[in-house]
Write a protein that holds these residues in place. Structure first.
Motif, mmCIF file in Angstrom:
data_model
loop_
_atom_site.group_PDB
_atom_site.id
_atom_site.type_symbol
_atom_site.label_atom_id
_atom_site.label_comp_id
_atom_site.label_asym_id
_atom_site.label_seq_id
_atom_site.Cartn_x
_atom_site.Cartn_y
_atom_site.Cartn_z
ATOM 1 N N PRO A 1 -16.042 -0.240 -70.331
ATOM 2 C CA PRO A 1 -15.020 -0.800 -71.225
ATOM 3 C C PRO A 1 -15.399 -0.583 -72.681
ATOM 4 C CG PRO A 1 -16.325 -2.543 -70.215
ATOM 5 C CD PRO A 1 -16.689 -1.273 -69.507
ATOM 6 N N PHE A 2 -14.374 -0.369 -73.489
ATOM 7 C CA PHE A 2 -14.614 -0.098 -74.912
ATOM 8 C C PHE A 2 -15.229 -1.319 -75.579
ATOM 9 C CE2 PHE A 2 -13.109 -0.631 -79.278
ATOM 10 C CZ PHE A 2 -13.662 0.505 -79.866
ATOM 11 N N SER A 3 -16.224 -1.078 -76.405
ATOM 12 C CA SER A 3 -16.860 -2.133 -77.192
ATOM 13 C C SER A 3 -17.122 -1.585 -78.586
ATOM 14 C CB SER A 3 -18.171 -2.594 -76.545
ATOM 15 O OG SER A 3 -18.830 -3.528 -77.386
ATOM 16 N N ILE A 4 -16.641 -2.303 -79.585
ATOM 17 C CA ILE A 4 -16.816 -1.845 -80.969
ATOM 18 C C ILE A 4 -18.296 -1.827 -81.367
ATOM 19 C CG2 ILE A 4 -16.598 -4.128 -82.018
ATOM 20 C CD1 ILE A 4 -15.002 -2.792 -84.265
ATOM 21 N N ARG A 5 -19.110 -2.619 -80.681
ATOM 22 C CA ARG A 5 -20.526 -2.676 -81.014
ATOM 23 C C ARG A 5 -21.261 -1.379 -80.708
ATOM 24 N NH1 ARG A 5 -22.298 -8.103 -78.000
ATOM 25 N NH2 ARG A 5 -20.961 -7.114 -76.437
ATOM 26 N N LEU B 1 -20.040 1.584 -81.436
ATOM 27 C CA LEU B 1 -19.654 2.622 -82.390
ATOM 28 C C LEU B 1 -20.808 2.934 -83.334
ATOM 29 C CD1 LEU B 1 -16.017 1.540 -83.335
ATOM 30 C CD2 LEU B 1 -16.721 3.373 -81.785
ATOM 31 N N PRO B 2 -20.970 4.184 -83.743
ATOM 32 C CA PRO B 2 -22.072 4.557 -84.651
ATOM 33 C C PRO B 2 -21.967 3.811 -85.987
ATOM 34 C CG PRO B 2 -21.068 6.511 -83.670
ATOM 35 C CD PRO B 2 -20.188 5.358 -83.312
ATOM 36 N N GLY B 3 -23.060 3.220 -86.408
ATOM 37 C CA GLY B 3 -23.109 2.547 -87.697
ATOM 38 C C GLY B 3 -22.617 1.113 -87.700
ATOM 39 N N PHE B 4 -22.160 0.615 -86.537
ATOM 40 C CA PHE B 4 -21.614 -0.748 -86.513
ATOM 41 C C PHE B 4 -22.663 -1.782 -86.896
ATOM 42 C CE2 PHE B 4 -21.149 -4.742 -84.190
ATOM 43 C CZ PHE B 4 -19.920 -5.174 -84.671
#
Length: 271
Positions: free
Chosen positions: A9-13, A15-18
């Motif tokens: 599942p997609f998780s914003i955490r 993402l590169p640089g988060f």
């Protein structure tokens, strides 16, 4: 074991640089606040030169008659504004959630939440003009205008958690009470109000904090001798600045953190 080829599942955490962006945001947000709190314990008379640890500025603020007067007025104003705003917000929430959808309901939502969308300076100027007309016509002066202004501004802040609580409530108990021949008032007093009380309390606390911290509306509406704690601090910043302002700011910060923490505890859904 996850099936082959199944996507996580997609998780914003992820993402590169988060992580770096989040840390930077927290540092930029909280470094000034931490600095304020630290320098409120400064022994020197300069706000940005550390000269040792001391509680003298807290003692000075506690014994300052002007600070005492402004604090009492702020607490009384916030208590009255939150009481009136919460009462009106509860009535508005009941009137917009316990009815069948009708034409114009969206417009009513927009009108109730208007102070949240309009810049506060616009609301302050509008209230200033309105109250000036009333004062000229009636000759009545007093703290009533500040109470009315803060009440009007705090209504949407109290309305949102109360409405959210009502929308999350199960109507089964209210329907059962009506089936048992309870009157609308009995249903409200014995069923709806106890279930709604956490939302009412949360709305009241949020309105209290908003009123306690308000500067713009208070600065425009207040009359001579009606300084609140935020406007007193604003006035002091135009004169000689001492760590006493840091101490008062830290005390306000502590009160706000306590009230907001209670707000989140009360409104948190049980797991």
């Amino acid at each position: 074991m996850a099936l082959f080829g199944q996507r996580r599942p997609f998780s914003i955490r992820r993402l590169p640089g988060f992580t770096m962006i989040a840390i930077t945001c927290f540092v930029l947000l909280y470094t000034p606040i931490v600095t304020l709190v630290v320098y409120s314990f400064n022994a020197g008379k300069y706000i940005a030169i550390w000269e040792g640890f001391s509680l003298q500025w807290y003692v000075a603020a506690w014994n300052n008659a002007a600070v005492q007067d402004a604090t009492i007025r702020s607490l009384v104003l916030a208590a009255l504004a939150s009481l009136f705003a919460t009462t009106l917000a509860t009535m508005a929430a009941l009137g917009t959630t316990r009815v069948k959808p009708f034409r114009g309901l969206t417009a009513i939502y927009a009108m109730i939440n208007q102070p949240l969308m309009v810049p506060e300076i616009v609301t302050a100027v509008a209230l200033l003009i309105l109250f000036a007309v009333i004062k000229v016509a009636t000759g009545v002066q007093g703290l009533y205008y500040l109470v009315a202004a803060h009440t009007a501004f705090c209504i949407p802040f109290a309305y949102l958690p109360i409405r959210a609580r009502l929308e999350g409530m199960d109507l089964t108990l209210e329907t059962a009470a009506a089936d048992l021949y309870a009157t609308p008032w009995q249903t409200f007093r014995r069923v709806t109000l106890p279930l709604l009380f956490p939302g009412i309390l949360a709305g009241a606390m949020l309105a209290f904090v908003i009123s306690l911290d308000d500067v713009v509306i208070t600065e425009f509406v207040k009359s001579a001798g009606q300084e609140t704690l935020p406007t007193y601090m604003l006035g002091q910043l135009r004169r000689v600045i001492t760590p006493e302002i840091n101490a008062i700011s830290t005390a306000l910060l502590a009160i706000s953190i306590i009230v907001v923490s209670l707000f989140f505890v009360i409104t948190r859904k049980p797991s």
